[in-house]
Design an enzyme around this catalytic site. Sequence first.
Site, PDB file in Angstrom:
ATOM      1  N   ASP A  77     -29.961  32.309 -42.630  1.00 17.32           N
ATOM      2  CA  ASP A  77     -30.354  32.935 -43.891  1.00 17.32           C
ATOM      3  C   ASP A  77     -31.439  33.970 -43.561  1.00 17.32           C
ATOM      4  O   ASP A  77     -31.957  34.028 -42.444  1.00 17.32           O
ATOM      5  CB  ASP A  77     -30.840  31.901 -44.911  1.00 17.32           C
ATOM      6  CG  ASP A  77     -30.720  32.433 -46.342  1.00 17.32           C
ATOM      7  OD1 ASP A  77     -30.589  33.666 -46.521  1.00 17.32           O
ATOM      8  OD2 ASP A  77     -30.749  31.632 -47.289  1.00 17.32           O
TER       9      ASP A  77
HETATM   10  C1  NOJ Z   1     -31.311  34.781 -49.093  1.00 15.43           C
HETATM   11  C2  NOJ Z   1     -30.467  33.816 -49.856  1.00 15.43           C
HETATM   12  O1  NOJ Z   1     -30.946  32.510 -49.686  1.00 15.43           O
HETATM   13  C3  NOJ Z   1     -28.995  33.843 -49.458  1.00 15.43           C
HETATM   14  O2  NOJ Z   1     -28.279  33.037 -50.348  1.00 15.43           O
HETATM   15  C4  NOJ Z   1     -28.488  35.251 -49.431  1.00 15.43           C
HETATM   16  O3  NOJ Z   1     -27.124  35.257 -49.125  1.00 15.43           O
HETATM   17  C5  NOJ Z   1     -29.296  36.046 -48.438  1.00 15.43           C
HETATM   18  N1  NOJ Z   1     -30.690  36.059 -48.869  1.00 15.43           N
HETATM   19  C6  NOJ Z   1     -28.805  37.466 -48.282  1.00 15.43           C
HETATM   20  O4  NOJ Z   1     -29.141  38.235 -49.368  1.00 15.43           O
END
Ligand code: NOJ
Length: 743
Positions: A276
């Site tokens: 993430d």
């Molecule tokens: C953080 C989020 O937790 C995740 O769900 C998302 O896909 C990513 N950022 C990318 O934007």
Amino acid sequence: MLYTCVAACILAGCSPTGDDKNAVIEQKVESLLKRMTLEEKLGQMNQISSYGNVEDMSALIRRGEIGSILNEVDPQRINTLQRVAVEESRLGIPLLIARDVIHGFKTVFPIPLGQAATFDPQLVEDGARISAIEASSAGIRWTFSPMIDVARDPRWGRMTEGSGEDTYLTSVMGVAMIKGYQGDSLNDPTSIAACPKHFVGYGAAEGGRDYNSTYISERQLRNVYLPPFEAACKAGAATYMSSFNDNDGVPSSGNKFILRDILRGEWGFDGMVVSDWTSITEMISHGFAADAAEAARRAVDAGVDMDMVSYAYYKELPQLIKDGKVKQQTIDDAVRNILRIKFRLGLFDNPYVDENLDVLYAPAHLEAAKRAAVESAILLKNEKQTLPIPASVRTLAIIGPMADAPYEQMGTWTFDGDKNHTVTPLKAIRELAADKIQVIYEPGLSFSRDKDTKGIAKAVAAASRADMVVVFVGEEAILSGEAHCLADLNLQGAQSELIEALSKTGKPLVTVVMAGRPLTIGKEAALSSALLYSFHPGTMGGPALADLLFGKAVPSGKTPVTFPKSVGQVPIYYSHNRTGRPVTGNEILLDSIPVEAGQTSLGCTSFYLDEGWTPLYPFGYGLSYTTFEYDNIRLAADKLSVSDTLRVNFELENTGNYTATEVAQLYIQDKVGSINRPVKELKRFQRVTLKPGERRKLEFKLPVSELAFWNIDMKKTVEPGEFALWVATDSQSGEAVPFEVTE
Ligand code: NOJ
């Protein structure tokens, strides 16, 4: 004697393509890998977020420093960047363009929690297909969806992004989305790679506060949180995302047990794992790594292939490899996983997007979004058949801050949805009512958090002139989603006061809630004659709600999550374990306790003195304009062996006046286990549409092997013995039917 089930996935693996195709791709991966320098390999493992300057990004791409870009949505710019990768970098490896397409790209569908309320996986699959068609037309070939985190705490703002509290429903909906995104073949230019997230346990954030730690035992992980991810793997999900949280002290991006032992070892996953956003370097804040180098080492060793935007891999891995702290083999494996997905997507053969596609907001897409919004709405109360709005209503008052809030009704994660394409309830009702009904609009409050009560008097005056009042309340989009958690789940601002004032007019009052999570709306429900709950319904929410209010469509949604009476009851979910002191029904609540009552005089059972033990609305609950009756629930056999299939026959009758759809639900209970088993578990559901008076014979089939759970010996096992099942309209209804599983 215990029967151990071997997961089909272990044997079959989770690869989305056929063996021959795989073999060809593997050869291509190997021959490309052989030609790559270490820097080029690390470049493939590096994902950046797009920034304005194409020249700057091009320079990085030309050097082979970037494998993937997220947040670029302009097809011309995407082609420009791709051309640099394909034509100007040494090896010509195409970029993988990613975006959070969570519930639609341009055409916004209801938030995933609302889609789950449809209990209609085909509709969810169709919606995801449309999202893929629209997103891929912009050049996006990878979405960070579905979110299949089981979530049992509505304070957590991200409950909105998933399918709610239930493991089975989350699994079914996750698989439906994956099928829709990835289509028949990843290779199709309209297919986008799915990314089940957040692996794993993220939804159990302590206190419902985002990014917080989780404490899920291995057994609970396997019984509750992992099954949707295993189902996703079997469905051929191309990629996974490691989550932000640490579970029991280990951050997911450094968790070898989940990323290598379970995902790759047990399930046979051969796709790519992305971290993430900066979750690799966030392991420093977790206190799990001293610096970026240690974070990079722990993440790559644990099995994270691609680094989302932290740059730790690109910067730190060269030295770590030189020092022998990370093996070359580990890097090669990660790059294999990444290249494999690029080949499967056909990016090497067809890297560019056709800039002339015109598929956004296509009429069929809008129609599908409307259907999804219709099916996702849940009728929670309908006293004296207030709804549908009767023909006798000549003047209708439309009130509330959500009646005409095109941006807010789209919900969270709508980077690309355009509010100018959104149709609000006010607009749709005006169109539907046309010259037949006079519509008076008076918002009362200008947004959901508005505390200024000045407008309420005007709203009340409008209500007093009308035959019926429909008030649209709820949450603005920003109040749910990532990092948007709440400790108080009551209606925000002066919305409750608005409803109270409207109810005093004595006019039939229909409350429509548009929100990102279940809210504690007991008081407002009591003041309303009817209550319709619409998790942020998206672009076509207005026409969908208008059809439902006027009876052109009949509600069929069911709660995908338990609605608490108050935050103090959270977490409250139907599939809880059994305590040694369950409620008896004779519990005495706060107001009835005598003064100076004796310590044990209330009975010693598991409940709250103030809120009792029941929720506001249970899981699986939702009314219709018609009524349904379940009858003749019979088992083809009530003694079964582990290799048998349980067959439950029943009859369902529409006993009311509207053609309507019921979601019939099958729950089971394992009476005695080597560990405490939940009071009920959803195992099957089906949507059944019946005409007034129509009665249909129906059947649920459940292989007994699906009664398996991870038992005291941490083995996935069906334990023979006594079971009960329920076929019912929700998780709290119906009569238990016993059956037995023999050795
Ligand atoms: C953080 C989020 O937790 C995740 O769900 C998302 O896909 C990513 N950022 C990318 O934007």
